[in-house]
Design an enzyme around this catalytic site. Structure first.
Site, PDB file in Angstrom:
ATOM      1  CG  HIS A 275      -1.825   1.184   1.293  1.00  0.00           C
ATOM      2  ND1 HIS A 275      -2.044   1.846   2.478  1.00  0.00           N
ATOM      3  CD2 HIS A 275      -2.529   1.853   0.356  1.00  0.00           C
ATOM      4  CE1 HIS A 275      -2.854   2.871   2.259  1.00  0.00           C
ATOM      5  NE2 HIS A 275      -3.164   2.896   0.981  1.00  0.00           N
ATOM      6  CG  LEU A 276       0.455   4.402   1.518  1.00  0.00           C
ATOM      7  CD1 LEU A 276      -0.162   5.378   2.503  1.00  0.00           C
ATOM      8  CD2 LEU A 276       0.739   5.105   0.201  1.00  0.00           C
TER       9      LEU A 276
ATOM     10  CB  CYS B 178       0.652   1.986   7.991  1.00  0.00           C
ATOM     11  SG  CYS B 178       2.383   2.010   8.479  1.00  0.00           S
ATOM     12  CG  HIS B 179      -2.848   3.103   5.873  1.00  0.00           C
ATOM     13  ND1 HIS B 179      -1.529   3.188   5.487  1.00  0.00           N
ATOM     14  CD2 HIS B 179      -3.235   4.365   6.178  1.00  0.00           C
ATOM     15  CE1 HIS B 179      -1.140   4.455   5.541  1.00  0.00           C
ATOM     16  NE2 HIS B 179      -2.149   5.189   5.955  1.00  0.00           N
ATOM     17  N   GLY B 180      -3.999  -1.062   8.096  1.00  0.00           N
ATOM     18  CA  GLY B 180      -4.824  -2.238   8.332  1.00  0.00           C
ATOM     19  C   GLY B 180      -4.838  -3.305   7.258  1.00  0.00           C
TER      20      GLY B 180
END
Length: 200
Positions: free
Chosen positions: A140-141, A164-166
């Site tokens: 993702h990132l 970070c974002h799951g």
């Protein structure tokens, strides 16, 4: 009687004799070419990889101390490489997943064709299915997912969880839930013996 031989006549110009001007032009051109190459060399040389990067182009990892159910992280080219010795239950769980249930159905394995499907067989080590070797970066990132350490949260699918974002990955490193668009990547590697792998 006068000699008619033109080879001794200074007023006759021969085209095959280099003049002084030609020699100077050739010398100046050669000097300019060498000077230009010498000036460009530092600019081109600075684009080469650093020696420390080249030394990490490939690494060898001894897997003998890694017992079933354990995982280690090594660094390769500045990236964390997750190596997990999966249990039989983790292998079976990964094999039971249907391709239609996967958000990303490509293996993302540098050792296979780009179109290889994300079956467990195409994600795990060839002929050594308990071993999984991946670049440990969330797609993702770029965060580092949890799940390598004993007792760390591994998400709903028992693999890895990105705090970070799951994003959640299964025991084959395939994205199952969350914003990550792709499976974690498999680096180029090969077993050099029963207990050693070479990455890169």
């Amino acid at each position: 009687m006068a000699n008619s031989d033109s080879s001794t006549d200074p007023s006759v110009i021969h085209d095959d004799d280099p003049s002084r001007r030609d020699v100077i032009l050739i010398g100046a051109g050669a000097f300019a070419a060498i000077g230009g190459a010498a000036a460009l060399w530092p600019l081109l040389d600075q684009m080469n990889p650093d020696a420390s990067t080249l030394s990490l182009a490939s690494i060898e990892v001894d897997l003998a101390p890694v017992e079933e159910g354990q995982a280690i992280t090594v660094m390769w080219r500045g990236k964390p490489i997750f190596i997990r010795h999966r249990t039989a239950e983790e292998v079976d769980a990964a094999k039971d997943v249907k391709l239609n249930d996967l958000p990303d159905q490509l293996a993302r394995n540098a050792n296979l064709a780009d179109t290889a499907l994300a079956t467990d067989e195409n994600r795990a080590a060839t002929d050594k299915e308990p071993w999984l070797v991946m670049i440990g970066i969330c797609t993702h990132l770029g965060c580092i997912p949890q799940g390598q350490a004993v007792g760390s949260y591994k998400g709903e699918y028992g693999g890895w969880y990105c705090p970070c974002h799951g994003s959640q990955y299964d025991t084959a490193g395939r994205i199952r839930k969350g914003p990550a668009p792709e499976n974690m990547y498999i680096p180029p590697y090969a077993f050099t013996s029963d207990t050693k792998i070479k990455i890169g």
